[in-house]
Design a protein around this motif. Structure first.
Motif, PDB file in Angstrom:
ATOM      1  N   SER A 191     -48.863  -7.773 -23.402  1.00 34.98           N
ATOM      2  CA  SER A 191     -49.781  -8.576 -24.221  1.00 34.98           C
ATOM      3  C   SER A 191     -50.095  -7.846 -25.525  1.00 34.98           C
ATOM      4  CB  SER A 191     -51.072  -8.855 -23.452  1.00 34.98           C
ATOM      5  OG  SER A 191     -51.827  -7.661 -23.339  1.00 34.98           O
ATOM      6  N   SER A 192     -50.462  -8.608 -26.534  1.00 32.05           N
ATOM      7  CA  SER A 192     -50.792  -8.012 -27.834  1.00 32.05           C
ATOM      8  C   SER A 192     -51.932  -7.014 -27.706  1.00 32.05           C
ATOM      9  CB  SER A 192     -51.181  -9.096 -28.830  1.00 32.05           C
ATOM     10  OG  SER A 192     -50.063  -9.871 -29.153  1.00 32.05           O
ATOM     11  N   HIS A 193     -52.883  -7.336 -26.854  1.00 31.91           N
ATOM     12  CA  HIS A 193     -54.018  -6.445 -26.644  1.00 31.91           C
ATOM     13  C   HIS A 193     -53.561  -5.106 -26.064  1.00 31.91           C
ATOM     14  CE1 HIS A 193     -58.247  -5.574 -26.118  1.00 31.91           C
ATOM     15  NE2 HIS A 193     -58.007  -5.194 -24.881  1.00 31.91           N
ATOM     16  N   ALA A 194     -52.705  -5.139 -25.050  1.00 29.92           N
ATOM     17  CA  ALA A 194     -52.213  -3.911 -24.404  1.00 29.92           C
ATOM     18  C   ALA A 194     -51.360  -3.093 -25.369  1.00 29.92           C
ATOM     19  CB  ALA A 194     -51.422  -4.254 -23.150  1.00 29.92           C
ATOM     20  N   VAL A 195     -50.507  -3.760 -26.122  1.00 33.11           N
ATOM     21  CA  VAL A 195     -49.646  -3.058 -27.078  1.00 33.11           C
ATOM     22  C   VAL A 195     -50.492  -2.396 -28.157  1.00 33.11           C
ATOM     23  CG1 VAL A 195     -47.837  -3.360 -28.810  1.00 33.11           C
ATOM     24  CG2 VAL A 195     -47.672  -4.552 -26.644  1.00 33.11           C
ATOM     25  N   ARG A 196     -51.534  -3.073 -28.589  1.00 32.91           N
ATOM     26  CA  ARG A 196     -52.411  -2.498 -29.605  1.00 32.91           C
ATOM     27  C   ARG A 196     -53.136  -1.267 -29.060  1.00 32.91           C
ATOM     28  NH1 ARG A 196     -54.896  -7.015 -31.009  1.00 32.91           N
ATOM     29  NH2 ARG A 196     -53.061  -7.747 -32.072  1.00 32.91           N
ATOM     30  N   GLN A 197     -53.556  -1.304 -27.799  1.00 30.27           N
ATOM     31  CA  GLN A 197     -54.211  -0.141 -27.206  1.00 30.27           C
ATOM     32  C   GLN A 197     -53.251   1.048 -27.128  1.00 30.27           C
ATOM     33  OE1 GLN A 197     -55.722  -1.813 -23.497  1.00 30.27           O
ATOM     34  NE2 GLN A 197     -57.806  -1.501 -24.232  1.00 30.27           N
ATOM     35  N   ILE A 198     -52.030   0.785 -26.716  1.00 32.17           N
ATOM     36  CA  ILE A 198     -51.036   1.860 -26.609  1.00 32.17           C
ATOM     37  C   ILE A 198     -50.753   2.456 -27.988  1.00 32.17           C
ATOM     38  CG2 ILE A 198     -48.616   2.354 -26.054  1.00 32.17           C
ATOM     39  CD1 ILE A 198     -48.953   0.192 -23.798  1.00 32.17           C
ATOM     40  N   SER A 199     -50.626   1.588 -28.993  1.00 33.33           N
ATOM     41  CA  SER A 199     -50.356   2.103 -30.342  1.00 33.33           C
ATOM     42  C   SER A 199     -51.547   2.903 -30.870  1.00 33.33           C
ATOM     43  CB  SER A 199     -49.989   0.968 -31.289  1.00 33.33           C
ATOM     44  OG  SER A 199     -51.087   0.112 -31.504  1.00 33.33           O
ATOM     45  N   ARG A 200     -52.767   2.483 -30.564  1.00 31.85           N
ATOM     46  CA  ARG A 200     -53.947   3.238 -30.995  1.00 31.85           C
ATOM     47  C   ARG A 200     -54.006   4.598 -30.304  1.00 31.85           C
ATOM     48  NH1 ARG A 200     -53.186   0.955 -34.722  1.00 31.85           N
ATOM     49  NH2 ARG A 200     -54.058  -1.010 -35.301  1.00 31.85           N
ATOM     50  N   HIS A 201     -53.561   4.657 -29.057  1.00 27.48           N
ATOM     51  CA  HIS A 201     -53.490   5.931 -28.343  1.00 27.48           C
ATOM     52  C   HIS A 201     -52.577   6.900 -29.107  1.00 27.48           C
ATOM     53  CE1 HIS A 201     -53.104   8.507 -24.667  1.00 27.48           C
ATOM     54  NE2 HIS A 201     -51.924   8.759 -25.219  1.00 27.48           N
ATOM     55  N   GLU A 202     -51.404   6.431 -29.493  1.00 25.26           N
ATOM     56  CA  GLU A 202     -50.454   7.282 -30.211  1.00 25.26           C
ATOM     57  C   GLU A 202     -50.959   7.629 -31.608  1.00 25.26           C
ATOM     58  OE1 GLU A 202     -48.181   8.728 -28.568  1.00 25.26           O
ATOM     59  OE2 GLU A 202     -48.505   7.465 -26.811  1.00 25.26           O
ATOM     60  N   LEU A 203     -51.605   6.685 -32.276  1.00 26.30           N
ATOM     61  CA  LEU A 203     -52.174   6.982 -33.591  1.00 26.30           C
ATOM     62  C   LEU A 203     -53.251   8.065 -33.508  1.00 26.30           C
ATOM     63  CD1 LEU A 203     -52.460   3.509 -35.358  1.00 26.30           C
ATOM     64  CD2 LEU A 203     -51.137   5.489 -36.112  1.00 26.30           C
ATOM     65  N   ASN A 204     -54.001   8.065 -32.417  1.00 26.75           N
ATOM     66  CA  ASN A 204     -55.017   9.102 -32.260  1.00 26.75           C
ATOM     67  C   ASN A 204     -54.367  10.474 -32.073  1.00 26.75           C
ATOM     68  OD1 ASN A 204     -57.923   9.546 -32.133  1.00 26.75           O
ATOM     69  ND2 ASN A 204     -57.449  10.370 -30.115  1.00 26.75           N
ATOM     70  N   HIS A 205     -53.258  10.539 -31.327  1.00 22.23           N
ATOM     71  CA  HIS A 205     -52.531  11.813 -31.216  1.00 22.23           C
ATOM     72  C   HIS A 205     -52.103  12.292 -32.609  1.00 22.23           C
ATOM     73  CE1 HIS A 205     -52.307  12.457 -26.965  1.00 22.23           C
ATOM     74  NE2 HIS A 205     -51.677  11.322 -26.723  1.00 22.23           N
ATOM     75  N   LEU A 206     -51.645  11.364 -33.414  1.00 25.35           N
ATOM     76  CA  LEU A 206     -51.204  11.709 -34.763  1.00 25.35           C
ATOM     77  C   LEU A 206     -52.387  12.148 -35.628  1.00 25.35           C
ATOM     78  CD1 LEU A 206     -48.541  11.646 -36.342  1.00 25.35           C
ATOM     79  CD2 LEU A 206     -49.178   9.375 -37.117  1.00 25.35           C
ATOM     80  N   THR A 213     -52.555  -1.123 -17.475  1.00 23.48           N
ATOM     81  CA  THR A 213     -51.340  -1.408 -18.227  1.00 23.48           C
ATOM     82  C   THR A 213     -50.170  -0.639 -17.610  1.00 23.48           C
ATOM     83  OG1 THR A 213     -52.628  -1.714 -20.227  1.00 23.48           O
ATOM     84  CG2 THR A 213     -50.275  -1.365 -20.517  1.00 23.48           C
ATOM     85  N   PRO A 214     -49.077  -1.322 -17.275  1.00 29.09           N
ATOM     86  CA  PRO A 214     -47.983  -0.671 -16.536  1.00 29.09           C
ATOM     87  C   PRO A 214     -47.055   0.207 -17.372  1.00 29.09           C
ATOM     88  CG  PRO A 214     -47.459  -2.963 -16.937  1.00 29.09           C
ATOM     89  CD  PRO A 214     -48.846  -2.749 -17.462  1.00 29.09           C
ATOM     90  N   TRP A 215     -47.258   0.358 -18.675  1.00 33.05           N
ATOM     91  CA  TRP A 215     -46.308   1.087 -19.522  1.00 33.05           C
ATOM     92  C   TRP A 215     -46.127   2.522 -19.099  1.00 33.05           C
ATOM     93  CZ3 TRP A 215     -47.692   5.435 -22.114  1.00 33.05           C
ATOM     94  CH2 TRP A 215     -49.056   5.671 -22.265  1.00 33.05           C
ATOM     95  N   TRP A 216     -47.175   3.181 -18.664  1.00 34.15           N
ATOM     96  CA  TRP A 216     -47.113   4.617 -18.393  1.00 34.15           C
ATOM     97  C   TRP A 216     -46.328   4.957 -17.143  1.00 34.15           C
ATOM     98  CZ3 TRP A 216     -49.137   6.178 -13.804  1.00 34.15           C
ATOM     99  CH2 TRP A 216     -50.004   5.290 -13.178  1.00 34.15           C
ATOM    100  N   ARG A 217     -46.163   4.017 -16.223  1.00 31.24           N
ATOM    101  CA  ARG A 217     -45.484   4.324 -14.967  1.00 31.24           C
ATOM    102  C   ARG A 217     -44.019   4.662 -15.152  1.00 31.24           C
ATOM    103  NH1 ARG A 217     -48.649  -0.303 -13.206  1.00 31.24           N
ATOM    104  NH2 ARG A 217     -50.482   0.536 -12.173  1.00 31.24           N
ATOM    105  N   SER A 218     -43.385   4.080 -16.150  1.00 28.36           N
ATOM    106  CA  SER A 218     -41.949   4.319 -16.336  1.00 28.36           C
ATOM    107  C   SER A 218     -41.660   5.073 -17.625  1.00 28.36           C
ATOM    108  CB  SER A 218     -41.203   2.994 -16.331  1.00 28.36           C
ATOM    109  OG  SER A 218     -41.685   2.174 -17.372  1.00 28.36           O
TER     110      SER A 218
END
Length: 182
Positions: A93-108, A171-176
């Motif tokens: 979902s757009s919401h989940a993808v946005r959360q994942i991208s914000r996670h990576e932006l925070n690392h940056l 969000t299932p992205w992290w499992r794989s």
């Protein structure tokens, strides 16, 4: 106690311990260098994100975004960092993808790849120090937790904070995902 001091100051033992330290440090620093070379090669094989993907993620223009079939999500690079999002994440979902991208932006934002690389170099140099390895792991976990919190907070305006946190955790992205350093 005196005999222990005499034993530890023997030249052959001192040379042996120094040699062991140098060999251990060289092996770990070599592994670190090989990892950075592998990441540099990988960066050239990544596909830049399309404009539609960048818009969907509300991605800042100044930050390079790449998409790959199997690599990521992660931030790569110490001096010129980039963010990599796997294609399979874009199916969420757009919401989940946005959360994942914000996670990576925070690392940056917090320069986590640079901090992580510096800590790995220090750990490699002082590989015999168990507390240092523990501190490295604890710091890495705290950086991940801070990025997770930033991801949840970035979207909690549209959801209640508890619901946003639960949705992000589910969000299932992290499992794989393959987590890589650099």
């Amino acid at each position: 106690m005196n005999s222990l001091v005499i034993f530890l100051t023997q030249p052959s033992l001192s040379i042996g311990l120094f040699t062991l330290w140098v060999v251990g440090a060289c092996v770990l620093l070599g592994r670190e260098a090989a990892s950075h070379l592998r990441i540099a090669r990988t960066r050239h094989q990544l596909t830049p994100a399309t404009e539609s993907i960048r818009e969907r993620l509300s991605w800042p223009r100044s930050i390079p975004l790449f998409v790959d079939n199997e690599f990521g999500p992660c931030v790569l690079g110490v001096f010129d960092p980039i963010v990599v999002i796997p294609r399979r994440v874009l199916e969420l979902s757009s919401h989940a993808v946005r959360q994942i991208s914000r996670h990576e932006l925070n690392h940056l934002k917090w320069r986590d790849p640079t901090i992580h690389a510096a800590m790995r170099i220090v750990c490699a140099s002082f590989w015999f120090s168990a507390p240092l390895w523990y501190l490295n792991r604890a710091t890495r976990l705290e950086r991940e937790a801070a990025s997770d919190r930033a991801a949840v907070n970035s979207t909690s305006g549209s959801l209640q904070p508890d619901i946003a946190a639960l949705e992000y955790a589910a969000t299932p992205w992290w499992r794989s995902t393959t987590i890589t350093s650099g």
